[in-house]
Design a protein around this motif. Structure first.
Motif, PDB file in Angstrom:
ATOM      1  N   LYS A 127       9.437  -5.014 -36.335  1.00 12.96           N
ATOM      2  CA  LYS A 127       9.330  -3.949 -35.335  1.00 12.96           C
ATOM      3  C   LYS A 127       7.903  -3.432 -35.201  1.00 12.96           C
ATOM      4  N   VAL A 128       6.950  -4.364 -35.188  1.00 15.17           N
ATOM      5  CA  VAL A 128       5.552  -4.001 -34.971  1.00 15.17           C
ATOM      6  C   VAL A 128       5.387  -3.445 -33.560  1.00 15.17           C
ATOM      7  N   ILE A 129       4.584  -2.387 -33.423  1.00 16.31           N
ATOM      8  CA  ILE A 129       4.301  -1.801 -32.119  1.00 16.31           C
ATOM      9  C   ILE A 129       3.027  -2.456 -31.604  1.00 16.31           C
ATOM     10  N   PRO A 130       3.119  -3.320 -30.570  1.00 15.10           N
ATOM     11  CA  PRO A 130       1.930  -4.053 -30.103  1.00 15.10           C
ATOM     12  C   PRO A 130       1.021  -3.184 -29.252  1.00 15.10           C
ATOM     13  N   ILE A 131      -0.284  -3.347 -29.432  1.00 19.04           N
ATOM     14  CA  ILE A 131      -1.264  -2.644 -28.617  1.00 19.04           C
ATOM     15  C   ILE A 131      -2.244  -3.675 -28.057  1.00 19.04           C
ATOM     16  N   ASP A 132      -2.401  -3.665 -26.760  1.00 17.53           N
ATOM     17  CA  ASP A 132      -3.281  -4.612 -26.080  1.00 17.53           C
ATOM     18  C   ASP A 132      -4.647  -3.962 -25.907  1.00 17.53           C
ATOM     19  N   ARG A 133      -5.608  -4.409 -26.703  1.00 15.48           N
ATOM     20  CA  ARG A 133      -6.948  -3.807 -26.645  1.00 15.48           C
ATOM     21  C   ARG A 133      -7.659  -4.101 -25.330  1.00 15.48           C
ATOM     22  N   GLY A 134      -7.167  -5.103 -24.605  1.00 17.28           N
ATOM     23  CA  GLY A 134      -7.813  -5.457 -23.352  1.00 17.28           C
ATOM     24  C   GLY A 134      -7.251  -4.713 -22.150  1.00 17.28           C
ATOM     25  N   SER A 135      -6.245  -3.867 -22.358  1.00 17.97           N
ATOM     26  CA  SER A 135      -5.625  -3.148 -21.244  1.00 17.97           C
ATOM     27  C   SER A 135      -5.400  -1.697 -21.644  1.00 17.97           C
ATOM     28  N   LEU A 136      -6.362  -0.846 -21.362  1.00 15.00           N
ATOM     29  CA  LEU A 136      -6.248   0.555 -21.714  1.00 15.00           C
ATOM     30  C   LEU A 136      -5.165   1.258 -20.893  1.00 15.00           C
TER      31      LEU A 136
END
Length: 270
Positions: A127-136
């Motif tokens: 259940k990792v919460i993904p964060i897209d560093r390329g899309s603020l």
């Protein structure tokens, strides 16, 4: 976007047994075998079993031992609170096991991790919460997801620097993720992680920076004689109403006492 100034020049080899290649080979082989045997049990950490947090801590400590890493904990008591945001500086992939050995929880991690062949499935199970560093533009959705987890009483672990540093330099804690703690009205637990050689010198062996690959980083750690990670449990921080103030308080707590500020990073005097 956060970008570390650290590169390969920051990373120095560990204290391996110079001139004793058979010793290094045997030690490395034993560690690899132990790690391979432990990997299949990783998905069990996501199963809601009684005493799961104790199982998680034990598993992470065993995995660290497989990589030749020992852990020591100091500072305040580890409070068994529900719905806590755990933050620390980010040096290595080892941080996940190190924090998991002290305060296990769901991690906020880079979105492309979900796409990796083996780790992606594991990340979904955990259940990792993904964060897209390329899309603020997607950042508010991530903050909302973290806030919901905190409201539901889950522990969430985040690295507010947004990228890894070598451990001798570090970046600023970005305030965005702290908005989740404010929205959920939940406290923040800063941790101070310091990796050292067995003789006490600060180590950059675990650093995962620049053009480093995961394989080369793992090889560097697993062949080193021994790495010790000191985890200092800092004072619990109440959320307040200003995320920048909260980020500043947590960053100050998570930095080594001997760290000297500089711009744009902060250098550490060993």
């Amino acid at each position: 976007m956060p970008k570390a100034s650290c590169d390969a020049s920051c990373v120095h080899a560990g204290s391996a047994d110079t001139g004793r290649r058979p010793v290094v080979w045997v030690r490395t082989t034993v560690r690899v075998i132990m790690a391979v045997l432990l990997v299949p049990g990783l998905p069990l950490l996501a199963v809601p079993l009684p005493g799961r947090s104790h199982i998680q801590r034990f598993y992470c400590r065993m995995m660290l031992r497989c990589f030749g890493v020992r852990i020591s904990v100091s500072g305040g008591p580890i409070r068994n609170l529900q719905g806590v945001l755990v933050v620390s500086g980010h040096v290595s992939w080892l941080d996940i096991f190190t924090i998991g050995a002290v305060l296990p929880g769901s991690f906020v991690a880079r979105a492309d991790l979900i796409e990796w062949p083996a780790l992606g499935r594991l990340a979904r199970i955990m259940k990792v919460i993904p964060i897209d560093r390329g899309s603020l533009r997607r950042l508010p959705d991530v903050v909302d997801a973290v806030a919901q987890r905190l409201t539901d009483g889950h522990t969430v672990v985040a690295f507010p620097e947004g990228t890894t540093w070598c451990g001798l330099a570090y970046g600023q804690f970005r305030p965005a993720m702290f908005q989740a703690a404010i929205d959920a009205a939940r406290p923040v637990q800063p941790l101070r992680l310091t990796y050292r050689h067995r003789d006490g010198r600060q180590s950059t062996v675990p650093a995962f920076v620049g053009e480093d690959t995961l394989l080369s980083s793992v090889r560097r750690v697993i062949t080193a004689r021994r790495t010790v990670c000191h985890v200092h449990v800092c004072s619990l921080q109440l959320p307040g109403e200003d995320r920048r103030d909260l980020a500043g308080r947590c960053e100050a707590a998570a930095r080594p006492e001997q760290a000297l500020p500089s711009a744009p990073a902060h250098a550490l005097v060993a």
